[in-house]
Write a protein that holds these residues in place. Sequence first.
Motif, short mmCIF file in Angstrom:
data_model
loop_
_atom_site.label_atom_id
_atom_site.label_comp_id
_atom_site.label_asym_id
_atom_site.label_seq_id
_atom_site.Cartn_x
_atom_site.Cartn_y
_atom_site.Cartn_z
N ALA A 94 0.86 -1.18 0.00
CA ALA A 94 0.00 0.00 0.00
C ALA A 94 0.89 1.23 0.00
CB ALA A 94 -0.91 0.00 1.22
N GLY A 96 1.62 5.40 -1.00
CA GLY A 96 1.06 6.73 -1.25
C GLY A 96 2.12 7.63 -1.84
N LEU A 132 -0.69 11.82 3.86
CA LEU A 132 0.12 10.63 3.65
C LEU A 132 0.92 10.27 4.90
CD1 LEU A 132 1.46 11.30 0.04
CD2 LEU A 132 -0.34 9.69 0.72
N GLU A 135 -1.32 8.59 7.36
CA GLU A 135 -1.72 7.23 6.99
C GLU A 135 -0.59 6.22 7.18
OE1 GLU A 135 -4.11 6.47 3.68
OE2 GLU A 135 -5.17 8.37 3.73
N VAL A 136 0.64 6.66 6.95
CA VAL A 136 1.77 5.77 7.23
C VAL A 136 1.87 5.52 8.73
CG1 VAL A 136 4.28 5.50 7.14
CG2 VAL A 136 3.06 6.42 5.16
N ARG A 140 -2.07 2.51 7.69
CA ARG A 140 -2.92 2.33 6.51
C ARG A 140 -2.10 2.29 5.22
NH1 ARG A 140 -6.16 5.79 9.72
NH2 ARG A 140 -5.42 7.66 8.65
N LEU A 141 -0.91 2.87 5.25
CA LEU A 141 0.01 2.81 4.12
C LEU A 141 1.33 2.20 4.59
CD1 LEU A 141 -0.45 6.31 2.40
CD2 LEU A 141 -1.28 4.10 1.56
N ASP A 142 1.95 1.41 3.72
CA ASP A 142 3.25 0.82 4.05
C ASP A 142 4.38 1.81 3.88
OD1 ASP A 142 2.33 -1.88 4.54
OD2 ASP A 142 1.94 -2.01 2.39
N ALA A 144 5.26 5.98 1.86
CA ALA A 144 4.77 7.09 1.05
C ALA A 144 5.93 7.96 0.61
CB ALA A 144 3.77 7.93 1.84
#
Length: 294
Positions: A94, A96, A132, A135-136, A140-142, A144
């Motif tokens: 995932a 971003g 971003l 979310e990291v 939620r994100l691996d 960005a």
Amino acid sequence: MELRHLQHFVAVAEDQHFTRAAERLLVSQSGLSASIRALERELRAPLFVRTTRRVTLTEAGRALLAEAERILAQVRAAHEAVAAVQGVLRGTLALGTEQCIAGVNVAALLAAFRRRHPEVEIRLRQAGSGALAEEVAAGRLDLAFAYRTGADTDQLRSVSLAKEPMVLLCHPAHPLAVAGAAVTPQEVGGEVFVDFHPDWGPRRTTDAVFAEAGLRRTVALEVNDVHSLLDLIDENLGVAVVPRHFRHKRASLTALPLKGTGETVYESAALLPPAQSTSPAARALAALLETGGA
């Protein structure tokens, strides 16, 4: 508390709708509702405010959401770590990115990653750097690619990609372009500005430049994509202060050096969770980035 309960809860929180969440999860709506009720009974608190149109999180639901996302991200990372030890990288990456980020060719990097790890599903979304980073940090994100928003924290670390000065971009018929000299923030503070949403890295850097100079400026034309910004300048509707690499995206425009900005530069970075929480897929992408994506 079962993992599927947390998965169901997060899906409803994201979609703000039971029917849409059930369709995405491939479960019945009655089964999804029962799962949420079981979670609410266990926690002894309502998690959603339900209406006929949508559902919204209660205060307890908002508190649970951040923890649930972290738990699910850790479970996913555990599965992927075991697969990596077995010699096969699987799962999901995932990612971003902010638009036109300096220091990385995102499309070429992902193409190289897919050639090496075809069993990893790649998910990509564009957003502003602030969103971003959040979310990291939330799992939620691996990883960005974004503007470096600040110092590293317990939940977020950064690896610098590129640093560059800011320049003033204007139409070649603009009086500043005709003069052809470097400009200061004081000299351009009264111009009509085109700029991005405040969450974008270039906007944050430009705001810092003018704040450092003790100046306030008016952004009359606010956009959310690079091409719109360039189009507006190309029509001589305003000027913009942007990272230097933007000058290569529209050769017809004039880029003037911006002096008197102190140590303020635009710095792009790869944003990652703490090393122990970084997924195998994110580590593989970061390693590929270090080798130039070859």
